[in-house]
Scaffold this motif. Structure first.
Motif: not given
Length: 79
Positions: A26, A67, A50-53, A69, A55-56, A28
């Motif tokens: 994932q 995934w 990744a939907v958070k931005g 970084n 970063d991944w 994270d």
């Protein structure tokens, strides 16, 4: 700009000498490691962000995927 606007990513030189890039299940850092790529890996396919931005990035190479970084990837502009 989308992933289609960039050529395939490569690992940056900031992956320490003798180290590998861990691919995670994932997006994270605490997620399970599912694969590792050597620091000199090239021709990596970027599959998703990744939907958070940014970063991944979900990447794959030679049947390994997971995934990573984004700070460990460099991008070549497609233009």
């Amino acid at each position: 700009m989308t992933l289609a606007d960039f050529n395939l990513p490569n690992l940056r030189e900031n992956v320490p000498q003798g180290d590998v890039l861990n691919l995670r299940a994932q997006p994270d850092a605490k997620s399970a490691k599912v694969a590792m790529l050597p620091r000199d890996a090239t021709g990596i396919s970027a599959d998703a962000v990744a939907v958070k931005g940014l970063d991944w990035i979900r990447i794959s190479k030679d049947g390994k995927s997971g995934w990573a970084n984004a700070k460990f990837l460099s991008w070549d502009s497609g233009g």
